[in-house]
Design a protein around this motif. Structure first.
Motif, PDB file in Angstrom:
ATOM      1  N   GLU A  80      37.426   5.430 -28.471  1.00 11.19           N
ATOM      2  CA  GLU A  80      36.644   4.194 -28.458  1.00 11.19           C
ATOM      3  C   GLU A  80      35.560   4.254 -27.391  1.00 11.19           C
ATOM      4  O   GLU A  80      34.408   3.861 -27.631  1.00 11.19           O
ATOM      5  N   THR A  81      35.898   4.778 -26.217  1.00  9.03           N
ATOM      6  CA  THR A  81      34.908   4.906 -25.141  1.00  9.03           C
ATOM      7  C   THR A  81      33.786   5.847 -25.550  1.00  9.03           C
ATOM      8  O   THR A  81      32.600   5.589 -25.277  1.00  9.03           O
ATOM      9  N   ALA A  82      34.140   6.953 -26.222  1.00 11.23           N
ATOM     10  CA  ALA A  82      33.117   7.910 -26.667  1.00 11.23           C
ATOM     11  C   ALA A  82      32.147   7.256 -27.645  1.00 11.23           C
ATOM     12  O   ALA A  82      30.919   7.422 -27.540  1.00 11.23           O
ATOM     13  N   ASN A  83      32.660   6.504 -28.609  1.00 13.36           N
ATOM     14  CA  ASN A  83      31.780   5.839 -29.580  1.00 13.36           C
ATOM     15  C   ASN A  83      30.900   4.788 -28.906  1.00 13.36           C
ATOM     16  O   ASN A  83      29.711   4.654 -29.223  1.00 13.36           O
ATOM     17  N   LEU A  84      31.481   4.017 -27.977  1.00 17.64           N
ATOM     18  CA  LEU A  84      30.690   3.029 -27.255  1.00 17.64           C
ATOM     19  C   LEU A  84      29.587   3.695 -26.444  1.00 17.64           C
ATOM     20  O   LEU A  84      28.444   3.204 -26.395  1.00 17.64           O
ATOM     21  N   CYS A  85      29.926   4.816 -25.786  1.00 24.80           N
ATOM     22  CA  CYS A  85      28.926   5.527 -24.979  1.00 24.80           C
ATOM     23  C   CYS A  85      27.780   6.042 -25.849  1.00 24.80           C
ATOM     24  O   CYS A  85      26.603   5.957 -25.463  1.00 24.80           O
TER      25      CYS A  85
END
Length: 520
Positions: free
Chosen positions: A342-347
């Motif tokens: 999720e953090t990767a997609n948000l970034c």
């Protein structure tokens, strides 16, 4: 005649010999009897001496035991006396403390009364001054009206009209200024709206805990798993590092460990052993080792699939394996792999909106928590350890710095570093991402029990099943069966109106009448 004499002589000699033999035999017999009597007397004396010796030894032993018992008794009495003295000292100290507190309370009460009297006097003075001020104000208004030639209402209406016209002119100018400023900041506001939308994005989370339930076909298998004198269950626990809890739960065994990876190895191993039916220490070690290798392959497969799905290329195999290990780790109740994805997609989304490199940001977002899944324990924090691992396996310096700085443990040197930090916070802070912290959970349990204890007749209250059930034990002499039903309803209603809780809470009121007598 001459022939008879030798015969007579022979007979006499024979008789004399017989008599002499009997005399000698009698003499020997008497001697032996005397010797026997002497021996018996000697034996009697020796027996008497031994008896006397044994008697003295027993008396000495009895005296020693008596001395020991007396010493033990004295020690016990001394211990009791010491405990009594300690108790008396504590009681005296408590009495002194209570007396001191009562003295302080009396003193504080007197001070409060003095303060209250002083406040009342001050309030009276304020009221007097307020009355005087109102009189002065009325006199001042009359003077102003006389000077201006206008009444107070006429002056107010003119002032309001003037302020209204001035405010209308300023509002038109401010409106035009806001419109111009909004046009200039349109791109910035758009990015802000996108970030706020990302913050509200709901993603699937696999919440892990510390318990795994292994279901059985029947309770007979529990005996095989335990083994003779518990050797099988000890072998499983030693091989997997997981505690097996075999309790009264029907057709189930609990696997307890803080490490989800260990629990998964134990679960699969138990499944194989139960299916195979051969459960003994040697077989257990063999199956656990095979399962561990299988899990390692599965970890690698999960890491590769995750990297492919996110479109990240050129990642070192060790980093891919660590990404797979995240599947079996959790942080504050949030699955680490789901959080990292999720953090990767948000970034990536935020970097694209800001005109930065989305692939580099996505790479840093995926790897920002690899320090939580190391092969060996380290004294470094997970952020610094993750940066060290990323640098070791040839990652971009921007990615290394973003990992190290996402908890402000290193200086941010690249533009993507604050993005990683912000997206990590967004993923962890959004509603539903993580479980409530332990302090909040314990406080909720405590408040639940305290709420039940406020009712009359309640003796004890226990919150069980992780706060999903409240058991209330009432005093049978004070609460009837009808009151118990009413009490259960009232407590449930009060919980609904005054508390915030997940799911539902079952309220069980227990009224038990006991009659106890003692036979003596």
């Amino acid at each position: 005649m001459d022939s008879i004499i030798p015969v007579l002589i022979g007979a006499v000699a024979l008789v004399v010999g017989i008599v002499a033999g009997k005399f000698i035999f009698a003499k020997d017999t008497s001697k032996k009897i005397q010797e026997a009597e002497l021996q018996s007397q000697a034996l009697l004396k020796e027996a008497e001496l031994r008896a006397e010796t044994l008697k003295k030894e027993k008396e000495l032993e009895a005296k020693e035991k008596l001395v020991q018992l007396k010493a033990a008794h004295d020690r016990e009495v001394n211990d009791r006396n010491r405990k009594i003295n300690d108790t008396e000292n504590r009681i005296r100290q408590k009495e002194q403390s209570v007396n001191q507190k009562e003295t302080n309370i009396d003193k504080q009460t007197k001070e409060n009364e003095a303060i209250k009297e002083n406040l009342n006097r001050q309030i009276d003075l304020v009221n007097i001054k307020r009355t005087e001020l109102e009189k002065h104000q009325e006199e001042h208004i009359r003077r102003l009206e006389k000077i201006a030639g206008l009444s107070a209402d006429e002056a107010k209406s003119q002032l309001v009209e003037s302020l209204k016209n001035e405010a209308h002119t300023q509002a038109l100018a401010l409106q035009q200024e806001i419109i111009d400023d909004a046009k200039q900041k349109a791109n910035k506001e758009a990015r802000k709206i996108i970030i706020q939308t990302i913050q509200r994005t709901a993603a699937e989370q696999a919440i892990e805990n510390s318990i795994t339930v292994f279901n059985l076909e029947s309770d007979e298998i529990k005996g095989q798993i335990i083994g003779r004198e518990g050797r099988n269950i000890r072998a499983i626990e030693a091989a997997t590092g997981v505690d097996l809890i075999v309790d009264d739960t029907p057709e189930a065994i609990l696997l307890s460990s803080f490490d989800p990876l260990r629990r998964e190895i134990a679960r699969l191993s138990l499944q194989r052993l139960v299916t195979d039916g051969r459960i003994h220490p040697a077989r257990i070690e063999e199956v656990v080792e095979k399962t561990r290798k299988q899990i390692e392959d599965q970890v690698m497969e999960i890491g590769e699939r995750t990297v492919i799905e996110l479109g990240i290329h050129g990642l070192h195999k060790e980093l891919v394996r660590m990404v797979g290990r995240m599947r079996f780790r959790s942080s504050y109740g949030q699955n680490l792999l789901m959080h990292s994805r999720e953090t990767a997609n948000l970034c990536a989304t935020m970097a694209a909106e800001l005109g930065l490199n989305p692939k580099l940001a996505k790479r840093a977002g995926l790897l920002h928590d690899i320090g939580k899944v190391p092969d060996e324990e380290s004294e470094l924090s997970h952020a610094l350890l993750g940066a060290k691992l990323a640098e070791k396996y040839g990652e971009n310096p921007a990615v290394v710095n973003a990992i190290a700085a996402h908890h402000d443990e290193a200086e941010m040197q690249y533009v993507i570093s604050p993005i990683i930090q912000a997206c990590d916070a967004i993923s962890g802070a959004r509603p539903g991402a993580r479980r409530e912290i332990m302090q909040q959970y314990l406080q909720r349990i405590k408040d639940l029990e305290n709420l039940a204890m406020t009712y009359n007749g309640v003796e004890k209250a226990y919150a069980i099943q992780a706060g999903r059930e409240l058991r209330v034990i009432v005093e049978a002499d004070k609460v009837t069966d009808g009151d118990s039903e009413k009490l259960s309803f009232e407590i449930a209603q009060k919980i609904q109106t005054e508390m915030t809780f997940p799911g539902q809470i079952k309220v069980t009121v227990i009224r038990e009448k006991r009659t106890v007598n003692v036979a003596r």
